[in-house]
Design a protein around this motif. Sequence first.
Motif, PDB file in Angstrom:
ATOM      1  N   UNK A  71     134.601 125.356 117.610  1.00 30.30           N
ATOM      2  CA  UNK A  71     133.824 126.514 117.172  1.00 30.30           C
ATOM      3  C   UNK A  71     133.740 126.583 115.663  1.00 30.30           C
ATOM      4  N   UNK A  72     134.743 125.987 115.007  1.00 29.75           N
ATOM      5  CA  UNK A  72     134.767 126.027 113.548  1.00 29.75           C
ATOM      6  C   UNK A  72     135.513 124.795 113.048  1.00 29.75           C
ATOM      7  N   UNK A  73     134.867 124.091 112.142  1.00 33.83           N
ATOM      8  CA  UNK A  73     135.507 122.924 111.509  1.00 33.83           C
ATOM      9  C   UNK A  73     135.497 123.187 110.008  1.00 33.83           C
ATOM     10  N   UNK A  74     136.601 122.912 109.351  1.00 33.99           N
ATOM     11  CA  UNK A  74     136.601 123.043 107.889  1.00 33.99           C
ATOM     12  C   UNK A  74     137.160 121.755 107.304  1.00 33.99           C
ATOM     13  N   UNK A  75     136.497 121.311 106.253  1.00 37.25           N
ATOM     14  CA  UNK A  75     136.925 120.075 105.601  1.00 37.25           C
ATOM     15  C   UNK A  75     137.030 120.334 104.105  1.00 37.25           C
ATOM     16  N   UNK A  76     138.065 119.766 103.495  1.00 35.53           N
ATOM     17  CA  UNK A  76     138.202 119.853 102.042  1.00 35.53           C
ATOM     18  C   UNK A  76     137.780 118.507 101.478  1.00 35.53           C
ATOM     19  N   UNK A  77     136.909 118.533 100.494  1.00 41.08           N
ATOM     20  CA  UNK A  77     136.420 117.288  99.895  1.00 41.08           C
ATOM     21  C   UNK A  77     136.693 117.271  98.394  1.00 41.08           C
ATOM     22  N   UNK A  78     136.968 116.065  97.910  1.00 42.26           N
ATOM     23  CA  UNK A  78     136.987 115.862  96.463  1.00 42.26           C
ATOM     24  C   UNK A  78     135.995 114.756  96.166  1.00 42.26           C
ATOM     25  N   UNK A  79     135.034 115.067  95.352  1.00 42.57           N
ATOM     26  CA  UNK A  79     133.938 114.127  95.040  1.00 42.57           C
ATOM     27  C   UNK A  79     133.371 113.507  96.311  1.00 42.57           C
TER      28      UNK A  79
END
Length: 137
Positions: free
Chosen positions: A38-46
């Motif tokens: 239902x919800x996906x969260x991703x942390x990105x760097x560049x």
Amino acid sequence: MLRYENTLSADEYAELRSAVGWEPIATEQARAGLLNSDFVVVCREEGRAVGCARIFWDKGYIAYLADVMVRPEYGHRGIGRELVARCIAFIDGCLREGWRIKIVIVAAKGKENFYRHFGFEPRPSETGGAGMQLWRG
Ligand SMILES: CC(C)(COP(=O)(O)OP(=O)(O)OC[C@H]1O[C@@H](n2cnc3c(N)ncnc32)[C@H](O)[C@@H]1OP(=O)(O)O)[C@@H](O)C(=O)NCCC(=O)NCCS
């Protein structure tokens, strides 16, 4: 700069699993899991995925928080907490008048304290037995 987004590919997911030392899973299972969360969260760097978390909810009172992963070299910078906080906020946004939703997590060994910060209660407890699981296949 770290950015938080809501889409993660199955390949990126597989790479994160490998980075944290988890067993690989079949690509089609990874894809289905991401698609049906239902919800996906991703942390990105560049642009590179450095951490993720996902949650799925039965639309009733149970939600399951899964796959909280942060690349080891990015650990202890608050990324994990931010990912979990965003998943909890998603569920908070689903609440309606008079509702309660229970968020369940099966903590990895030694990670209980990380989840305690959010108010998760470890099991077994005075009133609840141990969490249990059964793998098939
Ligand atoms: C568990 C995991 C997601 C934590 O991710 P993380 O990004 O390191 O988490 P945070 O940085 O938010 O918090 C980790 C610790 O660093 C501390 N921390 C947070 N920000 C910090 C900072 N700026 N400086 C120093 N320490 C900090 C936190 O207090 C926390 O301590 P605690 O574990 O005693 O509560 C990560 O270690 C991981 O992916 N592990 C392998 C996979 C896994 O086991 N996942 C959990 C499945 S249940």
